[in-house]
Design a protein around this motif. Structure first.
Motif, PDB file in Angstrom:
ATOM      1  N   SER A  81     -23.882  35.164 -20.291  1.00 31.04           N
ATOM      2  CA  SER A  81     -23.548  36.285 -21.173  1.00 31.04           C
ATOM      3  C   SER A  81     -24.711  37.259 -21.368  1.00 31.04           C
ATOM      4  O   SER A  81     -24.573  38.259 -22.063  1.00 31.04           O
ATOM      5  CB  SER A  81     -23.096  35.756 -22.533  1.00 31.04           C
ATOM      6  OG  SER A  81     -24.162  35.063 -23.165  1.00 31.04           O
ATOM      7  N   VAL A  82     -25.853  36.981 -20.749  1.00 30.00           N
ATOM      8  CA  VAL A  82     -27.037  37.818 -20.918  1.00 30.00           C
ATOM      9  C   VAL A  82     -26.976  38.991 -19.945  1.00 30.00           C
ATOM     10  O   VAL A  82     -26.735  38.819 -18.753  1.00 30.00           O
ATOM     11  CB  VAL A  82     -28.326  36.996 -20.670  1.00 30.00           C
ATOM     12  CG1 VAL A  82     -29.563  37.876 -20.731  1.00 30.00           C
ATOM     13  CG2 VAL A  82     -28.413  35.863 -21.672  1.00 30.00           C
ATOM     14  N   GLN A  83     -27.198  40.185 -20.474  1.00 35.77           N
ATOM     15  CA  GLN A  83     -27.221  41.382 -19.640  1.00 35.77           C
ATOM     16  C   GLN A  83     -28.489  41.378 -18.785  1.00 35.77           C
ATOM     17  O   GLN A  83     -29.581  41.116 -19.281  1.00 35.77           O
ATOM     18  CB  GLN A  83     -27.191  42.636 -20.514  1.00 35.77           C
ATOM     19  CG  GLN A  83     -27.152  43.924 -19.727  1.00 35.77           C
ATOM     20  CD  GLN A  83     -27.108  45.146 -20.626  1.00 35.77           C
ATOM     21  OE1 GLN A  83     -27.115  45.043 -21.834  1.00 35.77           O
ATOM     22  NE2 GLN A  83     -27.072  46.303 -20.011  1.00 35.77           N
ATOM     23  N   ARG A  84     -28.344  41.666 -17.517  1.00 34.45           N
ATOM     24  CA  ARG A  84     -29.478  41.669 -16.593  1.00 34.45           C
ATOM     25  C   ARG A  84     -30.370  42.890 -16.821  1.00 34.45           C
ATOM     26  O   ARG A  84     -29.913  43.926 -17.232  1.00 34.45           O
ATOM     27  CB  ARG A  84     -28.978  41.668 -15.150  1.00 34.45           C
ATOM     28  CG  ARG A  84     -28.174  40.403 -14.847  1.00 34.45           C
ATOM     29  CD  ARG A  84     -27.965  40.223 -13.372  1.00 34.45           C
ATOM     30  NE  ARG A  84     -27.094  39.152 -12.984  1.00 34.45           N
ATOM     31  CZ  ARG A  84     -27.283  37.859 -13.178  1.00 34.45           C
ATOM     32  NH1 ARG A  84     -28.327  37.454 -13.834  1.00 34.45           N
ATOM     33  NH2 ARG A  84     -26.425  36.963 -12.743  1.00 34.45           N
ATOM     34  N   GLY A  85     -31.657  42.707 -16.545  1.00 39.66           N
ATOM     35  CA  GLY A  85     -32.621  43.797 -16.647  1.00 39.66           C
ATOM     36  C   GLY A  85     -33.623  43.572 -17.754  1.00 39.66           C
ATOM     37  O   GLY A  85     -33.402  42.803 -18.686  1.00 39.66           O
ATOM     38  N   ASP A  86     -34.772  44.198 -17.613  1.00 45.85           N
ATOM     39  CA  ASP A  86     -35.851  44.154 -18.603  1.00 45.85           C
ATOM     40  C   ASP A  86     -36.307  42.730 -18.927  1.00 45.85           C
ATOM     41  O   ASP A  86     -36.736  42.451 -20.046  1.00 45.85           O
ATOM     42  CB  ASP A  86     -35.448  44.875 -19.896  1.00 45.85           C
ATOM     43  CG  ASP A  86     -35.235  46.361 -19.695  1.00 45.85           C
ATOM     44  OD1 ASP A  86     -35.975  46.952 -18.875  1.00 45.85           O
ATOM     45  OD2 ASP A  86     -34.341  46.934 -20.339  1.00 45.85           O
TER      46      ASP A  86
END
Length: 86
Positions: free
Chosen positions: A44-49
């Motif tokens: 559920s974690v958004q990719r990036g940073d």
């Protein structure tokens, strides 16, 4: 003959890809080793940073051994790279 040529071309393509990504082998290795762990703990974690890396770090006690080892290698190589550029 055509089958052999096709296999040879695929092999050359694979070598080219490996050579092109060889600059950061630990990153690719960590991604491959941690794929199942990312799906399990960080789906559920958004990719990036760095969010996936942070998620894996937060779940480090539960990660698979190959993922833990790949992350340690990647971190070591990153530290060595930072000390060379300093």
């Amino acid at each position: 003959m055509i089958k052999g040529l096709t296999c040879a071309m695929l092999g050359i393509g694979a070598l080219a890809i490996t050579s092109a990504t060889g600059a950061e082998p630990s990153k690719g290795a960590a991604q491959q080793a941690c794929k199942a762990d990312v799906e399990r703990f960080c789906a559920s974690v958004q990719r990036g940073d760095g969010r996936i890396r942070k998620c894996l770090s937060e779940n480090k006690e539960q990660l698979s051994t190959p993922c833990k080892e790949a992350m340690q290698r990647a971190a070591s190589q990153q530290k060595r790279g930072q000390s060379k550029s300093s």
